[in-house]
Design a protein around this motif. Sequence first.
Motif, PDB file in Angstrom:
ATOM      1  N   ILE A   1     -21.082  40.066  21.474  1.00  0.00           N
ATOM      2  CA  ILE A   1     -19.711  39.570  21.319  1.00  0.00           C
ATOM      3  C   ILE A   1     -18.731  40.407  22.135  1.00  0.00           C
ATOM      4  O   ILE A   1     -17.828  39.875  22.783  1.00  0.00           O
ATOM      5  N   ALA A   2     -18.899  41.721  22.108  1.00  0.00           N
ATOM      6  CA  ALA A   2     -17.894  42.617  22.672  1.00  0.00           C
ATOM      7  C   ALA A   2     -18.082  42.903  24.152  1.00  0.00           C
ATOM      8  O   ALA A   2     -17.106  43.153  24.859  1.00  0.00           O
ATOM      9  N   CYS A   3     -19.324  42.875  24.644  1.00  0.00           N
ATOM     10  CA  CYS A   3     -19.589  43.298  26.024  1.00  0.00           C
ATOM     11  C   CYS A   3     -18.878  42.416  27.058  1.00  0.00           C
ATOM     12  O   CYS A   3     -18.184  42.933  27.927  1.00  0.00           O
ATOM     13  N   PRO A   4     -19.007  41.077  27.000  1.00  0.00           N
ATOM     14  CA  PRO A   4     -18.258  40.267  27.956  1.00  0.00           C
ATOM     15  C   PRO A   4     -16.757  40.382  27.773  1.00  0.00           C
ATOM     16  O   PRO A   4     -15.998  40.266  28.731  1.00  0.00           O
ATOM     17  N   ALA A   5     -16.312  40.592  26.519  1.00  0.00           N
ATOM     18  CA  ALA A   5     -14.878  40.741  26.279  1.00  0.00           C
ATOM     19  C   ALA A   5     -14.347  41.993  26.967  1.00  0.00           C
ATOM     20  O   ALA A   5     -13.266  41.968  27.573  1.00  0.00           O
ATOM     21  N   PHE A   6     -15.092  43.085  26.899  1.00  0.00           N
ATOM     22  CA  PHE A   6     -14.671  44.308  27.580  1.00  0.00           C
ATOM     23  C   PHE A   6     -14.621  44.088  29.095  1.00  0.00           C
ATOM     24  O   PHE A   6     -13.735  44.608  29.772  1.00  0.00           O
ATOM     25  N   GLY A   7     -15.586  43.331  29.623  1.00  0.00           N
ATOM     26  CA  GLY A   7     -15.562  43.060  31.055  1.00  0.00           C
ATOM     27  C   GLY A   7     -14.330  42.286  31.481  1.00  0.00           C
ATOM     28  O   GLY A   7     -13.694  42.610  32.489  1.00  0.00           O
ATOM     29  N   LYS A   8     -13.953  41.288  30.692  1.00  0.00           N
ATOM     30  CA  LYS A   8     -12.786  40.474  31.037  1.00  0.00           C
ATOM     31  C   LYS A   8     -11.493  41.235  30.802  1.00  0.00           C
ATOM     32  O   LYS A   8     -10.548  41.154  31.590  1.00  0.00           O
ATOM     33  N   ILE A   9     -11.437  41.989  29.693  1.00  0.00           N
ATOM     34  CA  ILE A   9     -10.227  42.756  29.408  1.00  0.00           C
ATOM     35  C   ILE A   9     -10.014  43.836  30.455  1.00  0.00           C
ATOM     36  O   ILE A   9      -8.880  44.107  30.872  1.00  0.00           O
ATOM     37  N   SER A  10     -11.104  44.444  30.919  1.00  0.00           N
ATOM     38  CA  SER A  10     -10.961  45.504  31.923  1.00  0.00           C
ATOM     39  C   SER A  10     -10.460  44.970  33.252  1.00  0.00           C
ATOM     40  O   SER A  10      -9.916  45.737  34.044  1.00  0.00           O
TER      41      SER A  10
END
Length: 558
Positions: A65-74
């Motif tokens: 859940i969090a890994c792609p979100a961190f990629g997009k947020i970064s």
Amino acid sequence: MIPRNYKSNDQELRHLYVLPVLLLEFLALSITRAVIPTLLLQTFGDNIYFVMGCAECVRGLLAFIACPAFGKISDVLGRKVCLFITVLGTCSPVCSLAVMSLQNHALDIHQQQQRVWMFVVLLALSGIFSSTFTLTFAYISDTVKKKKDRVTAYGLALATFGLSFTIGPMAGGYLAHVGDIDTDSYTASSIAQDEGNGMEDIMHSGQDQNYLHPLGQRRVFCTALILTILDLLYIYFILPESVPDAVFGGKAQTRSEKEEEDEISVVTCDTRRSFTNQWNSIRDIVPNAWSPFDTLRIFSGDPFMYEVGTIALLYYTALWAVVSTLTLYAAKRFHMGPERLGELMSALGLSTMISEAVLVRIVVPSIGEKRSMRVGLIAFSFQCIVLGFAYEGWHLFICVLLSTASNLVYPSLTSLVSSAVSQDMVGEALGAVNGVKALTEGIGPLLFGTLMTFSEKTPLPGWPYLLASFFAMAAYKRAARLPDEDDEEYLSERFMRPTNMKAASALSEIELERSSQDKEYVGLLSQVDESECVSANEQLVSDLGEDHNQNQRQPCSI
């Protein structure tokens, strides 16, 4: 005033700034790898595979859940602040062991169980922050523009990861060794304090597994805590931001900087941004950053990304099956202590470092990313077969040689994805791939941990690794469907920039119109006879001559 050549050299080497982040983080994690399996065995016993499989499953699902979100947020907030958060969250489980070991030195069985349970819970929750590799590879993609240099940079990052696992486990094994326990100054009082609490049974039952002395545990875990603090300080004070327009630490590019494709503007802290604007940006990004179905949409809408997602699912399911159970398998079946486990893990780390620092630079440019990936998948399949049929502890060291070639898979796959998408979508695309990787981090340990529990009393206790080999061969078959590097379908149209997509569609329409006009012209010429062409040309010349004579007779008027 900074000289231009100095600025150019600094920009070419900017990706090296992120390597100490990897080194310190995974050194803090790997230094505990030789100690934790023994603690887990003392606490959970025969249920160790199932308990750790459940913990890794929760960790993997949270990372999914969090890994792609961190990629997009970064892509918006910047790589630096996201790296700081991920390092802090990933290292929190081992840091908790350090804090609790400092609070109490006594050998109390209940406190030890509470400490191990707290570690397992934090390990499961740390999946929220398992995005270090996503952010690291996105950082490299930001700073390295040329494709051939990017593959080498990816290999260098993984070589740094291998270096940390070369030094860490062996150092942890020797730090945990205290010598003669009976001569320690506080051992007698600790044993007397723990009489009747069951700790003596653990000590006697754990002698064949090299019982861990509390002093050795404190050395290992406190060293991990110090390394984590150093890593956080490095990120905060030294690591430069790689996203020019990042909310935190970014600076907008000038027109001249945007025109230079092989250069990146020097990023400094933009003091003109107000806290209110930063908070509004975060509030707009975070709620809509990602949903669990975004990964499925990313892979389902593009043929290239679909194949990449399938390969990642098969390969990483098998890989996490090996990663999550290898140390437990070695300690439980072959009775390896901290020192021997440290040697095994350090040998595997050394093979990773050699592979990523040397082999990737030679093999990938020579045979291409697709073939390099398939070579790595074959090597990993044989590695699982060796683990399945191993009946002596030294057989596990044969996997070290095979893992040298199997380490070609990750940099090749990552380079394929980063080359197929536009620059501003690299973080999201790599985040989606690592989201699948994180999902398998939950599926693999739970599935194979349960199988390892049932296989312990069978004539072939390592037969679940043969199933992992089958998964690797299935990924090898799917890799054959990927387009070659020089294929026109190599570019993923789904992740092109919107402006580039419009330009590409406009160019395709122009080419189509030109081709249709050429076809009409050729068709008309085919219908005209050669003699008719000659007579038409003569008539055209005569008409032009008459017009010319008439123009000469007419007076010039103003």
